[in-house]
Write an enzyme that holds these catalytic residues in place. Structure first.
Site, PDB file in Angstrom:
ATOM      1  N   MET A  27      36.491  29.254  45.777  1.00 14.11           N
ATOM      2  CA  MET A  27      36.270  28.512  44.623  1.00 14.11           C
ATOM      3  C   MET A  27      37.648  28.023  44.321  1.00 14.11           C
ATOM      4  O   MET A  27      37.875  27.641  42.964  1.00 14.11           O
ATOM      5  CB  MET A  27      36.012  29.822  43.434  1.00 14.11           C
ATOM      6  CG  MET A  27      34.823  30.356  43.799  1.00 14.11           C
ATOM      7  SD  MET A  27      33.950  30.999  42.173  1.00 14.11           S
ATOM      8  CE  MET A  27      35.278  32.035  41.529  1.00 14.11           C
ATOM      9  N   HIS A  31      45.549  30.412  47.620  1.00  9.86           N
ATOM     10  CA  HIS A  31      46.566  31.293  47.704  1.00  9.86           C
ATOM     11  C   HIS A  31      46.592  31.741  49.348  1.00  9.86           C
ATOM     12  O   HIS A  31      45.505  31.489  50.018  1.00  9.86           O
ATOM     13  CB  HIS A  31      46.873  32.370  46.837  1.00  9.86           C
ATOM     14  CG  HIS A  31      45.460  33.338  46.750  1.00  9.86           C
ATOM     15  ND1 HIS A  31      45.003  34.149  47.950  1.00  9.86           N
ATOM     16  CD2 HIS A  31      44.617  33.427  45.782  1.00  9.86           C
ATOM     17  CE1 HIS A  31      43.813  34.792  47.394  1.00  9.86           C
ATOM     18  NE2 HIS A  31      43.886  34.293  46.108  1.00  9.86           N
ATOM     19  N   HIS A  34      43.251  33.255  50.839  1.00  9.02           N
ATOM     20  CA  HIS A  34      42.107  32.444  51.171  1.00  9.02           C
ATOM     21  C   HIS A  34      42.554  31.901  52.456  1.00  9.02           C
ATOM     22  O   HIS A  34      41.827  31.565  53.525  1.00  9.02           O
ATOM     23  CB  HIS A  34      42.087  31.363  50.245  1.00  9.02           C
ATOM     24  CG  HIS A  34      41.841  31.708  48.955  1.00  9.02           C
ATOM     25  ND1 HIS A  34      42.425  31.515  47.791  1.00  9.02           N
ATOM     26  CD2 HIS A  34      40.392  31.986  48.377  1.00  9.02           C
ATOM     27  CE1 HIS A  34      41.648  31.807  46.666  1.00  9.02           C
ATOM     28  NE2 HIS A  34      40.507  31.932  47.005  1.00  9.02           N
ATOM     29  N   GLY A 144      36.497  37.962  52.454  1.00 12.40           N
ATOM     30  CA  GLY A 144      37.735  38.704  52.356  1.00 12.40           C
ATOM     31  C   GLY A 144      37.375  40.159  51.993  1.00 12.40           C
ATOM     32  O   GLY A 144      36.559  40.491  51.034  1.00 12.40           O
ATOM     33  N   LYS A 146      39.189  41.975  49.861  1.00  7.11           N
ATOM     34  CA  LYS A 146      39.368  41.883  48.577  1.00  7.11           C
ATOM     35  C   LYS A 146      38.316  42.298  47.564  1.00  7.11           C
ATOM     36  O   LYS A 146      38.156  42.883  46.730  1.00  7.11           O
ATOM     37  CB  LYS A 146      40.213  40.596  48.436  1.00  7.11           C
ATOM     38  CG  LYS A 146      40.524  40.340  46.744  1.00  7.11           C
ATOM     39  CD  LYS A 146      41.351  41.124  46.061  1.00  7.11           C
ATOM     40  CE  LYS A 146      41.643  40.695  44.592  1.00  7.11           C
ATOM     41  NZ  LYS A 146      40.599  40.122  44.097  1.00  7.11           N
ATOM     42  N   VAL A 173      45.269  40.273  51.602  1.00  6.65           N
ATOM     43  CA  VAL A 173      46.473  39.775  51.640  1.00  6.65           C
ATOM     44  C   VAL A 173      47.075  40.248  50.179  1.00  6.65           C
ATOM     45  O   VAL A 173      46.531  39.819  49.380  1.00  6.65           O
ATOM     46  CB  VAL A 173      46.690  38.444  51.842  1.00  6.65           C
ATOM     47  CG1 VAL A 173      48.166  37.979  51.906  1.00  6.65           C
ATOM     48  CG2 VAL A 173      46.046  38.074  53.190  1.00  6.65           C
ATOM     49  N   SER A 182      45.301  36.883  44.007  1.00  6.89           N
ATOM     50  CA  SER A 182      43.895  36.504  43.221  1.00  6.89           C
ATOM     51  C   SER A 182      44.065  35.343  42.517  1.00  6.89           C
ATOM     52  O   SER A 182      45.213  35.253  42.056  1.00  6.89           O
ATOM     53  CB  SER A 182      43.385  37.942  42.263  1.00  6.89           C
ATOM     54  OG  SER A 182      42.470  37.126  41.519  1.00  6.89           O
ATOM     55  N   SER A 183      43.274  34.396  42.555  1.00  5.34           N
ATOM     56  CA  SER A 183      43.261  33.351  41.771  1.00  5.34           C
ATOM     57  C   SER A 183      43.427  33.614  40.336  1.00  5.34           C
ATOM     58  O   SER A 183      44.070  32.938  39.804  1.00  5.34           O
ATOM     59  CB  SER A 183      42.402  32.453  42.057  1.00  5.34           C
ATOM     60  OG  SER A 183      41.910  32.144  43.226  1.00  5.34           O
ATOM     61  N   ARG A 184      42.971  34.538  39.739  1.00  6.96           N
ATOM     62  CA  ARG A 184      43.136  35.167  38.622  1.00  6.96           C
ATOM     63  C   ARG A 184      44.592  35.796  38.103  1.00  6.96           C
ATOM     64  O   ARG A 184      44.835  35.778  36.890  1.00  6.96           O
ATOM     65  CB  ARG A 184      41.938  36.011  38.270  1.00  6.96           C
ATOM     66  CG  ARG A 184      40.487  35.470  37.942  1.00  6.96           C
ATOM     67  CD  ARG A 184      39.494  36.383  37.695  1.00  6.96           C
ATOM     68  NE  ARG A 184      38.364  35.602  37.220  1.00  6.96           N
ATOM     69  CZ  ARG A 184      37.229  35.329  37.927  1.00  6.96           C
ATOM     70  NH1 ARG A 184      37.221  36.330  39.307  1.00  6.96           N
ATOM     71  NH2 ARG A 184      36.280  34.965  37.710  1.00  6.96           N
TER      72      ARG A 184
HETATM   73  P1  AMP Z   1      37.315  33.240  45.698  1.00  3.83           P
HETATM   74  O1  AMP Z   1      37.776  32.001  45.763  1.00  3.83           O
HETATM   75  O2  AMP Z   1      37.962  34.238  44.617  1.00  3.83           O
HETATM   76  O3  AMP Z   1      35.681  33.154  45.665  1.00  3.83           O
HETATM   77  O4  AMP Z   1      37.627  33.814  47.225  1.00  3.83           O
HETATM   78  C1  AMP Z   1      37.054  33.157  48.536  1.00  3.83           C
HETATM   79  C2  AMP Z   1      37.070  34.246  49.610  1.00  3.83           C
HETATM   80  O5  AMP Z   1      38.710  34.531  49.705  1.00  3.83           O
HETATM   81  C3  AMP Z   1      36.528  35.483  49.253  1.00  3.83           C
HETATM   82  O6  AMP Z   1      35.874  35.943  50.768  1.00  3.83           O
HETATM   83  C4  AMP Z   1      37.612  36.390  48.975  1.00  3.83           C
HETATM   84  O7  AMP Z   1      37.261  37.858  49.192  1.00  3.83           O
HETATM   85  C5  AMP Z   1      38.853  35.899  49.770  1.00  3.83           C
HETATM   86  N1  AMP Z   1      39.984  36.392  49.189  1.00  3.83           N
HETATM   87  C6  AMP Z   1      40.374  36.218  47.965  1.00  3.83           C
HETATM   88  N2  AMP Z   1      41.562  37.015  47.600  1.00  3.83           N
HETATM   89  C7  AMP Z   1      41.918  37.301  48.829  1.00  3.83           C
HETATM   90  C8  AMP Z   1      43.027  38.053  49.305  1.00  3.83           C
HETATM   91  N3  AMP Z   1      44.076  38.723  48.654  1.00  3.83           N
HETATM   92  N4  AMP Z   1      43.344  38.715  50.744  1.00  3.83           N
HETATM   93  C9  AMP Z   1      42.144  38.239  51.450  1.00  3.83           C
HETATM   94  N5  AMP Z   1      40.945  37.402  51.085  1.00  3.83           N
HETATM   95  C10 AMP Z   1      40.927  37.144  49.911  1.00  3.83           C
END
Ligand code: AMP
Length: 275
Positions: A27, A31, A34, A144, A146, A173, A182-184
């Site tokens: 999304m 960071h 990702h 991830g 996560k 990570v 986390s983006s949040r």
């Molecule tokens: P998102 O953009 O939050 O939907 O995440 C996209 C992908 O990145 C998902 O598969 C998440 O699980 C992965 N992701 C998010 N944060 C981390 C992290 N800290 N370490 C590894 N993968 C991550």
């Protein structure tokens, strides 16, 4: 790196890409977490496709869709630097045109833990990922750790619906203090950010105490005591890594999982106990 925003253009381009194709759905607001997924895809695949789509279907009306962090230019530079071949960045009208009505219903696994706080969340995730898999047709899908419950649900969906893709899970990570990236995390105040590490500490305590043979009730009580004063705990538990069924003791492969609110921000984290 090429950027495509339309499904028809994607189909033409995908047909010409060298295989295997590795795919990383995101999304945005990227960071190092990702980028670890994109790098894992880069080292194992001939082509790396990343999608960037803030999926409205996985947000409830009161959630943070409108203020979710967005930084397309920054994201493109980061993806380029790790060797991404193609970025798919559709808008909502492209993904959900008028008349769109189909969704992927997930089973009981989607109703617990994250599904309690966010009852329609995993249906939204499964629906968008199914559509992305149909468009990108990747050989490998990178997810991830996560978001462990999400990975378990999507792994199940890939099997149940017969997508010809292999699911690869990349370890979480973390920031230097142990907080999962986390983006949040950008929503946290300085004080909340300092306390956020207590969720990670609680999970480490829960894992260690279970490994030492403590009862689950005892281990959860000790783990909860590690949480900072700002934290409002939603859950701490130990679950089977595949089914996300609660376990009464640590039986690997398993996750210890937790979620807590720090102010308005919900953070989740887990530790993976593989053997
Ligand atoms: P998102 O953009 O939050 O939907 O995440 C996209 C992908 O990145 C998902 O598969 C998440 O699980 C992965 N992701 C998010 N944060 C981390 C992290 N800290 N370490 C590894 N993968 C991550």
């Amino acid at each position: 790196m090429e950027i495509i925003s339309e499904i028809a253009g994607m189909r033409r381009r995908i047909a010409a890409l060298p295989r295997p194709i590795g795919f990383v759905p995101t999304m945005g607001a990227l960071h190092a977490g990702h980028l670890a997924l994109a790098s894992a895809a880069r080292s194992a695949c001939a082509s790396v496709v990343v999608s960037l789509f803030v999926n409205p279907l996985q947000f409830a009306p009161h959630e943070d869709l409108a203020r979710y962090p967005r930084d397309l230019a920054g994201d493109c530079a980061k993806l380029e630097a790790v060797g991404t071949t193609l970025l798919f960045a559709p808008d909502a009208a492209q993904m959900y045109p008028p008349g769109f009505m189909t969704s992927v219903e997930v089973g009981a696994m989607g109703g617990r833990y994250e599904g309690v706080a966010r009852p329609t969340h995993f249906r939204g995730v499964a629906t968008v990922v199914a559509k992305l898999l149909a468009i990108v047709t990747p050989d490998r899908l990178y997810l991830g750790q996560k978001d462990a419950q999400q990975t378990a649900i999507l792994r199940r969906m890939v099997t149940d619906l017969g997508f010809a893709t292999q699911v690869e899970i990349v370890p979480t990570v973390r920031e230097a203090d142990g907080v999962a990236m986390s983006s949040r995390n950008v929503y946290l105040s300085a004080e909340e950010r300092r306390e956020a590490v207590s969720l990670h500490r609680a999970l480490v305590t829960l894992r260690d105490r279970l490994q030492e043979g403590a009862s689950k009730a005892e281990a959860i009580e000790e783990a909860s005591a590690k949480l900072g004063s700002l934290a409002r705990l939603e859950y701490l538990d130990v679950v089977d890594a595949q089914s996300f069924d609660a376990l009464d003791a640590l039986r690997p492969p398993a996750f210890v999982i937790g979620a807590a609110r720090f102010g308005q921000t919900r953070l989740l984290d887990n530790l993976w106990i593989q053997k």
